[in-house]
Design a protein around this motif. Structure first.
Motif, PDB file in Angstrom:
ATOM      1  N   GLN A 130      33.475 -48.800  67.742  1.00  7.58           N
ATOM      2  CA  GLN A 130      33.286 -49.046  66.309  1.00  7.58           C
ATOM      3  C   GLN A 130      33.979 -50.335  65.859  1.00  7.58           C
ATOM      4  OE1 GLN A 130      34.064 -45.663  63.843  1.00  7.58           O
ATOM      5  NE2 GLN A 130      33.726 -46.753  61.940  1.00  7.58           N
ATOM      6  N   MET A 131      35.188 -50.593  66.326  1.00  7.54           N
ATOM      7  CA  MET A 131      35.893 -51.796  65.907  1.00  7.54           C
ATOM      8  C   MET A 131      35.196 -53.058  66.420  1.00  7.54           C
ATOM      9  SD  MET A 131      39.329 -51.568  68.308  1.00  7.54           S
ATOM     10  CE  MET A 131      39.979 -53.075  67.606  1.00  7.54           C
ATOM     11  N   ASP A 132      34.616 -52.976  67.624  1.00  7.36           N
ATOM     12  CA  ASP A 132      33.887 -54.131  68.160  1.00  7.36           C
ATOM     13  C   ASP A 132      32.599 -54.373  67.385  1.00  7.36           C
ATOM     14  OD1 ASP A 132      35.845 -54.504  70.044  1.00  7.36           O
ATOM     15  OD2 ASP A 132      34.762 -53.517  71.681  1.00  7.36           O
ATOM     16  N   PHE A 133      31.935 -53.273  67.025  1.00  7.35           N
ATOM     17  CA  PHE A 133      30.707 -53.417  66.234  1.00  7.35           C
ATOM     18  C   PHE A 133      30.993 -54.127  64.915  1.00  7.35           C
ATOM     19  CE2 PHE A 133      28.129 -51.877  62.694  1.00  7.35           C
ATOM     20  CZ  PHE A 133      26.867 -52.285  63.105  1.00  7.35           C
ATOM     21  N   HIS A 134      32.067 -53.765  64.257  1.00 11.99           N
ATOM     22  CA  HIS A 134      32.380 -54.373  62.957  1.00 11.99           C
ATOM     23  C   HIS A 134      32.755 -55.847  63.092  1.00 11.99           C
ATOM     24  CE1 HIS A 134      31.796 -51.058  60.225  1.00 11.99           C
ATOM     25  NE2 HIS A 134      32.419 -50.253  61.068  1.00 11.99           N
ATOM     26  N   LYS A 135      33.283 -56.229  64.247  1.00 16.92           N
ATOM     27  CA  LYS A 135      33.538 -57.654  64.489  1.00 16.92           C
ATOM     28  C   LYS A 135      32.211 -58.415  64.533  1.00 16.92           C
ATOM     29  CE  LYS A 135      37.787 -56.896  67.134  1.00 16.92           C
ATOM     30  NZ  LYS A 135      38.406 -56.912  68.485  1.00 16.92           N
ATOM     31  N   ILE A 136      31.226 -57.816  65.209  1.00 17.90           N
ATOM     32  CA  ILE A 136      29.894 -58.438  65.274  1.00 17.90           C
ATOM     33  C   ILE A 136      29.242 -58.444  63.899  1.00 17.90           C
ATOM     34  CG2 ILE A 136      27.569 -58.262  66.260  1.00 17.90           C
ATOM     35  CD1 ILE A 136      29.609 -59.175  68.292  1.00 17.90           C
ATOM     36  N   LEU A 137      29.389 -57.332  63.173  1.00 14.81           N
ATOM     37  CA  LEU A 137      28.797 -57.229  61.836  1.00 14.81           C
ATOM     38  C   LEU A 137      29.341 -58.324  60.915  1.00 14.81           C
ATOM     39  CD1 LEU A 137      26.854 -55.508  60.094  1.00 14.81           C
ATOM     40  CD2 LEU A 137      28.853 -54.150  59.409  1.00 14.81           C
ATOM     41  N   ASP A 138      30.629 -58.609  61.033  1.00 16.31           N
ATOM     42  CA  ASP A 138      31.225 -59.678  60.226  1.00 16.31           C
ATOM     43  C   ASP A 138      30.608 -61.031  60.586  1.00 16.31           C
ATOM     44  OD1 ASP A 138      32.846 -57.881  58.918  1.00 16.31           O
ATOM     45  OD2 ASP A 138      34.613 -58.269  60.182  1.00 16.31           O
ATOM     46  N   LYS A 139      30.379 -61.272  61.859  1.00 17.41           N
ATOM     47  CA  LYS A 139      29.765 -62.528  62.297  1.00 17.41           C
ATOM     48  C   LYS A 139      28.345 -62.663  61.739  1.00 17.41           C
ATOM     49  CE  LYS A 139      32.877 -64.316  65.212  1.00 17.41           C
ATOM     50  NZ  LYS A 139      33.473 -65.665  65.052  1.00 17.41           N
ATOM     51  N   VAL A 140      27.599 -61.577  61.819  1.00 18.84           N
ATOM     52  CA  VAL A 140      26.221 -61.596  61.315  1.00 18.84           C
ATOM     53  C   VAL A 140      26.225 -61.814  59.806  1.00 18.84           C
ATOM     54  CG1 VAL A 140      24.109 -60.229  61.025  1.00 18.84           C
ATOM     55  CG2 VAL A 140      25.346 -60.172  63.200  1.00 18.84           C
ATOM     56  N   GLY A 141      27.163 -61.150  59.124  1.00 19.00           N
ATOM     57  CA  GLY A 141      27.275 -61.317  57.687  1.00 19.00           C
ATOM     58  C   GLY A 141      27.613 -62.745  57.287  1.00 19.00           C
ATOM     59  N   ALA A 142      28.305 -63.462  58.171  1.00 19.46           N
ATOM     60  CA  ALA A 142      28.665 -64.858  57.911  1.00 19.46           C
ATOM     61  C   ALA A 142      27.551 -65.827  58.312  1.00 19.46           C
ATOM     62  CB  ALA A 142      29.950 -65.204  58.653  1.00 19.46           C
ATOM     63  N   GLY A 143      26.427 -65.275  58.779  1.00 21.88           N
ATOM     64  CA  GLY A 143      25.283 -66.120  59.120  1.00 21.88           C
ATOM     65  C   GLY A 143      25.281 -66.672  60.526  1.00 21.88           C
ATOM     66  N   ILE A 144      26.142 -66.138  61.396  1.00 17.86           N
ATOM     67  CA  ILE A 144      26.189 -66.616  62.782  1.00 17.86           C
ATOM     68  C   ILE A 144      24.922 -66.187  63.523  1.00 17.86           C
ATOM     69  CG2 ILE A 144      27.461 -66.544  64.951  1.00 17.86           C
ATOM     70  CD1 ILE A 144      28.838 -68.004  62.562  1.00 17.86           C
TER      71      ILE A 144
END
Length: 287
Positions: A59-73
């Motif tokens: 779950q913590m790794d998923f949220h790291k990716i989610l933050d990247k996607v949210g930032a437009g990466i």
């Protein structure tokens, strides 16, 4: 930083390479849909579902990716990694590779009557609602021939048992509530049983051809990806677990509970399709 998946589908590993095209299809609070070549791949932290094309992270790794996607990466694929800048999902360092198909089921078809009634009782007792806005019992045992849905269910039975015209499929595809509409989930549930038991193969082939040719005219592409996988005999692990453990009352009850809490109504609609398929196979019932 490398992130090691908990689970990854074998279907992804066998086709992904550095030349694969990848993009973000859609994102939600609990999952991200990637598009890799022509396939929609679900990235999440849900260990109970395991879709035909899926990657499960902590779950913590998923949220790291989610933050990247949210930032437009924008992601890319490099050396067996799905990269979001400095974060790399290491595809070959997964804890477990899972498969999405089941060999032909050897259960005696004479048990079909016991199975569908048992599953229906569990579903009714759960008091979970389906996306058709009708009672679960009515959808399996319709009693009002003035309603359109009863006539359509009869036509669907005729399609499988008499190999009649596949136009009835148009009625169910895209019908109902949910990101994956209820009618689609219902059809996927039916296909899972018939695929595992290798029955009604001629109408199943007609159904698969219809989905692959015309499915995009009737439903959204996320739902279509599950229907297309079903046409290839590929299903989420939570569905296959039910079919594998159908004779083990303790195990299958856990599997059913996991399925019922999938999505707003998707789990219920999938289970309705499974129950409906067993009822069609029940030789003691004239439907």
């Amino acid at each position: 930083m490398k992130l090691n998946p908990i689970y990854i589908s074998f279907n992804i590993l066998k086709e992904i390479n550095d030349d694969s095209k990848i993009s973000i299809h859609s994102r939600f609070e609990t999952s991200i849909n990637l598009k890799i070549n022509t396939k929609i791949v679900n990235l999440s932290y849900n260990e109970n579902i395991l879709p035909p094309y899926g990657i499960v992270l902590r779950q913590m790794d998923f949220h790291k990716i989610l933050d990247k996607v949210g930032a437009g990466i924008v992601p890319c694929i490099h050396e067996d990694n799905i990269c979001f800048e400095d974060l790399k999902i290491a595809l070959k360092n997964t804890k477990e590779i899972y498969y999405s198909s089941l060999d032909k089921h050897e259960n005696n078809l004479n048990q079909s009557g016991e199975i569908w009634r048992y599953l229906l009782d569990i579903l009714i007792d759960s008091k979970k609602q389906n996306g058709f806005d009708l009672s679960n019992d009515f959808l399996i045992n319709p009693t009002d021939d003035s309603l359109e849905i009863e006539k359509k269910i009869e036509e669907l039975v005729s399609f499988f048992k008499k190999n009649s015209d596949e136009s009835i499929i148009k009625y169910f595809l895209g019908r109902g509530r949910g990101l994956t509409p209820s009618g689609d989930d219902f059809i996927v549930g039916i296909m899972s049983v018939f695929s595992c038991y290798k029955v009604f193969m001629e109408p199943m082939e007609k159904l698969s051809n219809f989905i692959n040719k015309f499915g995009n005219e009737y439903t959204n592409d996320i739902s279509l990806s599950f229907l297309e996988s079903a046409s290839q005999g590929l299903f989420s692990r939570n569905i296959l677990n039910i079919l594998s453990n159908i004779e083990n009352e303790k195990e299958v009850k856990i599997d059913i509970d996991n399925l019922l809490y999938y999505g707003e109504t998707s789990g219920v609609d999938l289970l309705l399709g499974i129950i409906f398929a067993y009822k069609i196979m029940d030789r003691s019932v004239s439907i």
